[in-house]
Scaffold this motif. Structure first.
Motif, PDB file in Angstrom:
ATOM      1  N   PRO A  66       0.948  -1.339  -0.109  1.00 43.56           N
ATOM      2  CA  PRO A  66      -0.012  -0.032   0.003  1.00 43.56           C
ATOM      3  C   PRO A  66       0.717   1.244   0.028  1.00 43.56           C
ATOM      4  N   THR A  67       2.174   1.111   0.345  1.00 48.26           N
ATOM      5  CA  THR A  67       2.968   2.354   0.442  1.00 48.26           C
ATOM      6  C   THR A  67       3.987   2.546  -0.980  1.00 48.26           C
ATOM      7  N   SER A  68       4.396   1.387  -1.194  1.00 48.89           N
ATOM      8  CA  SER A  68       5.412   1.645  -2.345  1.00 48.89           C
ATOM      9  C   SER A  68       5.007   1.249  -3.648  1.00 48.89           C
ATOM     10  N   GLY A  69       4.031   0.363  -3.595  1.00 49.28           N
ATOM     11  CA  GLY A  69       3.305  -0.284  -4.815  1.00 49.28           C
ATOM     12  C   GLY A  69       4.114  -1.636  -5.331  1.00 49.28           C
ATOM     13  N   GLU A  70       5.126  -1.888  -4.789  1.00 47.32           N
ATOM     14  CA  GLU A  70       6.024  -2.882  -5.007  1.00 47.32           C
ATOM     15  C   GLU A  70       5.003  -4.276  -4.536  1.00 47.32           C
ATOM     16  N   ARG A  71       5.477  -5.446  -5.417  1.00 48.80           N
ATOM     17  CA  ARG A  71       4.881  -6.660  -4.870  1.00 48.80           C
ATOM     18  C   ARG A  71       5.650  -7.197  -3.532  1.00 48.80           C
ATOM     19  N   VAL A  72       4.935  -7.310  -2.586  1.00 44.51           N
ATOM     20  CA  VAL A  72       5.560  -7.907  -1.049  1.00 44.51           C
ATOM     21  C   VAL A  72       4.714  -8.954  -0.572  1.00 44.51           C
ATOM     22  N   PRO A  73       5.367  -9.789   0.297  1.00 45.87           N
ATOM     23  CA  PRO A  73       4.836 -11.103   0.574  1.00 45.87           C
ATOM     24  C   PRO A  73       3.479 -11.141   1.197  1.00 45.87           C
ATOM     25  N   MET A  74       2.636 -12.134   0.866  1.00 46.43           N
ATOM     26  CA  MET A  74       1.351 -12.068   1.262  1.00 46.43           C
ATOM     27  C   MET A  74       1.124 -12.035   2.662  1.00 46.43           C
ATOM     28  N   SER A  75       2.376 -12.762   3.423  1.00 43.14           N
ATOM     29  CA  SER A  75       1.994 -12.995   4.847  1.00 43.14           C
ATOM     30  C   SER A  75       2.242 -11.634   5.719  1.00 43.14           C
ATOM     31  N   PHE A  76       2.381 -10.489   4.831  1.00 39.97           N
ATOM     32  CA  PHE A  76       2.180  -8.950   5.753  1.00 39.97           C
ATOM     33  C   PHE A  76       1.025  -8.470   5.249  1.00 39.97           C
ATOM     34  N   LEU A  77       0.327  -9.163   4.492  1.00 47.20           N
ATOM     35  CA  LEU A  77      -1.125  -8.556   4.277  1.00 47.20           C
ATOM     36  C   LEU A  77      -2.060  -8.399   5.550  1.00 47.20           C
ATOM     37  N   GLN A  78      -2.339  -7.227   5.692  1.00 42.05           N
ATOM     38  CA  GLN A  78      -3.127  -6.817   7.168  1.00 42.05           C
ATOM     39  C   GLN A  78      -4.653  -7.081   6.633  1.00 42.05           C
ATOM     40  N   PRO A  79      -5.159  -8.555   7.029  1.00 38.81           N
ATOM     41  CA  PRO A  79      -6.413  -8.611   6.331  1.00 38.81           C
ATOM     42  C   PRO A  79      -7.594  -7.763   6.843  1.00 38.81           C
ATOM     43  N   GLU A  80      -8.581  -7.626   5.672  1.00 38.49           N
ATOM     44  CA  GLU A  80      -9.802  -6.915   6.350  1.00 38.49           C
ATOM     45  C   GLU A  80     -11.082  -7.677   6.046  1.00 38.49           C
ATOM     46  N   SER A  81     -10.964  -8.996   5.654  1.00 41.51           N
ATOM     47  CA  SER A  81     -12.249  -9.356   5.460  1.00 41.51           C
ATOM     48  C   SER A  81     -11.724 -11.242   5.546  1.00 41.51           C
ATOM     49  N   VAL A  82     -12.776 -11.938   5.499  1.00 41.69           N
ATOM     50  CA  VAL A  82     -12.475 -13.536   5.522  1.00 41.69           C
ATOM     51  C   VAL A  82     -11.726 -13.770   4.278  1.00 41.69           C
ATOM     52  N   GLU A  83     -12.132 -13.356   3.121  1.00 43.10           N
ATOM     53  CA  GLU A  83     -11.316 -13.488   1.770  1.00 43.10           C
ATOM     54  C   GLU A  83      -9.644 -13.191   2.152  1.00 43.10           C
ATOM     55  N   ASP A  84      -9.257 -12.004   2.743  1.00 44.55           N
ATOM     56  CA  ASP A  84      -8.040 -11.890   2.949  1.00 44.55           C
ATOM     57  C   ASP A  84      -7.401 -12.807   4.077  1.00 44.55           C
ATOM     58  N   VAL A  85      -8.055 -13.450   4.948  1.00 42.00           N
ATOM     59  CA  VAL A  85      -7.555 -14.287   5.739  1.00 42.00           C
ATOM     60  C   VAL A  85      -7.346 -15.775   4.728  1.00 42.00           C
ATOM     61  N   THR A  86      -8.224 -15.952   3.989  1.00 46.02           N
ATOM     62  CA  THR A  86      -7.922 -17.114   3.200  1.00 46.02           C
ATOM     63  C   THR A  86      -6.798 -17.131   2.123  1.00 46.02           C
ATOM     64  N   ARG A  87      -6.555 -15.754   1.659  1.00 48.19           N
ATOM     65  CA  ARG A  87      -5.533 -15.502   0.879  1.00 48.19           C
ATOM     66  C   ARG A  87      -3.950 -15.889   1.531  1.00 48.19           C
ATOM     67  N   ARG A  88      -4.162 -15.151   2.703  1.00 48.07           N
ATOM     68  CA  ARG A  88      -3.031 -15.394   3.719  1.00 48.07           C
ATOM     69  C   ARG A  88      -2.743 -16.881   3.506  1.00 48.07           C
TER      70      ARG A  88
END
Ligand SMILES: Cc1cc2nc3c(=O)[nH]c(=O)nc-3n(C[C@H](O)[C@H](O)[C@H](O)COP(=O)(O)OP(=O)(O)OC[C@H]3O[C@@H](n4cnc5c(N)ncnc54)[C@H](O)[C@@H]3O)c2cc1C
Length: 483
Positions: A66-88
């Motif tokens: 969200p800050t640099s626009g680079e692709r970063v590892p999914m384990s850093f995703l701060q989940p906002e939904s059930v879908e985000d948790v399953t993506r992790r």
């Protein structure tokens, strides 16, 4: 920079002068990746970084920062939904399956802890000396640079009958010796840090045995530093990777993560790397209050599911190979492995689908099924290894090495070690894998690891009982009794 490749991980590792002591050798220079005991496993870790760049995995393993626009590892995703948790979860599954669940410190484990702590940064701000911004900045730093972290929590096992301040030697467990304008100075030791010698950073987190007294204040801290910080040393156990081929030691030659005692010789921890200093009560709450424990256990449950899939595959090939599948007790034992796998899957699915926002707004998997998983698997895995031993029997010892199999013993191997479904060489290959899973020193370490992975199972059981809401079930029985 964003998600790194394996080559970038290795180059950065070799730039660091990490101090490592192993089997009588002291390494103080760079080029950790060429230390014989680590040569293989660091390449396995490099392979994990490379997976992030596979075209068909890129969207599973990484997301846009969200800050640099680079692709970063999914384990850093701060989940906002059930879908985000399953993506992790989906990203964690790729590494876990790739390593057959044998690696305990893939980056997603500690990343999940820091991700959750950053989501709860305001909670750190409530401490007397609040370091909320440090937690946020650290999360961003490791996310944008895709750094590999280990952690160390436990105090040396000298005398568990008394706390750290009552040990015979006043400087035993790592403690704060001094505070100055630049930071805190740490002296003493911590047990253990798996992958310590080839991680980029170490999280030095609170042990859960702290009492809220002034005596424990010098032992109460949470911080993170690079593994090549001056004064930091890793004293390793002997390696179970003996430098043999993948045929001979199929698991140890790939997945020997090494465990190290962490020694702090007056290590200066800069203030900007401190998350908590001198507050036992705050330290005791870190994992639960921030929900870091939940996100870490999500990774662990994903890993042990992959490990159990591997165990089922192994047991199935082994029983098929020597024609024992039709025996009733063999079916019963195979069923135990299937039940273990389905239990892992059910707990994981229930945790992911039941995720809800925590009090900081971060979507968090349901804790009761994950808590059940972390209490159940330490008892389950040793049984799975025992099943492989009981079914493999003498086949786990009738095991010539690669040099025999493809050398002078070739004819003997083909004649005497053939099996119902496999030629001699392939049967030895399979059984060497079974041996490295249930009998070798690597296998012994895996059983111990699973037993103590998340702490002492005895005390985890106590915590489960204490935190579990049993009131509805008591009420059920009360109602029945009164009817
Ligand atoms: C292979 C391996 C890798 C590890 N890697 C890491 C790592 O990377 N980072 C890290 O931080 N840690 C790591 N650990 C340490 C792990 O977290 C600990 O093993 C675990 O928390 C248990 O602590 P302990 O080993 O000090 O056992 P102890 O606490 O010393 O317990 C020893 C025995 O005494 C009993 N006991 C002790 N105190 C009590 C009590 N108060 N009440 C009841 N029973 C008690 C326990 O039940 C146990 O049977 C690793 C451990 C292993 C085996």
């Amino acid at each position: 920079m964003g998600a790194r490749t394996g080559a970038e991980y290795l180059a950065a590792l070799d730039d660091r002068a990490i101090r490592v002591e192993i089997e009588g050798q002291v390494y103080t220079g760079s080029n950790v990746s060429s230390i014989p005991q680590f040569r293989n496993v660091v390449r396995t870790y490099a392979g994990l970084f490379d997976l992030q760049h596979e075209p068909d995995l890129r969207d599973v393993m990484t997301y846009e920062s969200p800050t640099s626009g680079e692709r970063v590892p999914m384990s850093f995703l701060q989940p906002e939904s059930v879908e985000d948790v399953t993506r992790r979860g989906a990203a964690m599954r790729v590494w876990a399956r790739h390593a057959l669940g044998q690696l305990g410190r893939t980056g997603d484990y500690c990343n999940s802890a820091v991700m959750a702590m950053a989501g709860a940064a305001d909670w750190f701000g409530q401490a007397e000396r609040g370091f909320a911004d440090n937690v946020r900045n650290y999360y961003e730093h490791i996310r944008e640079n895709d750094l590999l972290l280990t952690h160390t929590l436990v105090l040396p096992q000298a005398n568990r009958a008394v706390g750290p301040s009552q040990q015979r030697n006043q400087v035993l467990a790592a403690r704060i010796m001094d505070e100055n304008d630049n930071g805190i100075v740490i002296r003493g030791a911590r047990i253990l840090a798996t992958i310590g010698p080839f991680a980029d950073e170490i999280l030095v987190m609170p042990s859960t045995v702290l009492k809220g007294t002034a005596d424990d204040a010098p032992y109460s801290f949470a911080f993170a530093i690079p593994c090549d910080t001056p004064g930091l040393r890793f004293l390793c156990r002997e390696s179970f990777d003996l430098g043999r081929s993948t045929f001979d030691h199929p698991l140890a030659s790939r997945f020997e993560e090494i465990d190290a005692i962490v020694v702090f010789d007056d290590v200066l921890v800069p203030w900007e790397r401190c998350f908590v200093v001198g507050e036992p009560e705050v330290c005791n709450g870190i994992y639960t209050e921030t929900t870091a424990a939940v996100h870490m256990t999500h990774q662990v449950a994903t890993r042990v599911t992959a490990k159990t899939e591997y165990m089922l595959g192994l047991v199935s090939l082994l029983t098929e190979a020597i024609g024992i599948e039709q025996f009733q007790h063999v079916g019963e034992k195979t069923a135990e492995v299937i039940v273990a796998l389905e239990t892992c899957r059910a707990l994981l699915a229930s945790a992911e689908s039941g995720s809800t926002p925590n009090r900081f707004g971060l979507h968090t998997p349901a804790w009761p099924p994950l808590n059940a998983c972390r209490n159940w698997y330490p008892r389950t895995f040793p049984r799975l290894a025992e099943i492989v031993r009981q079914l493999g029997a003498s086949g786990l010892m009738a095991l010539p090495t690669e040099a025999d199999v493809f050398g002078p013993a070739q004819d003997d191997v083909e004649r005497y070690l053939q099996s119902a479904t496999l030629e001699g060489a392939d049967r030895v290959r399979l059984f060497r894998l079974a041996w490295d899973t249930c009998l070798s020193s690597f296998a012994g370490r895996q059983s111990l690891y699973e037993h103590f992975f998340f702490g002492d199972p005895v005390r985890m059981a106590g915590a489960l009982v204490a935190s579990y809401d049993r009131e509805p079930y008591k009420e059920l029985v009360r109602e029945f009794l009164s009817s």
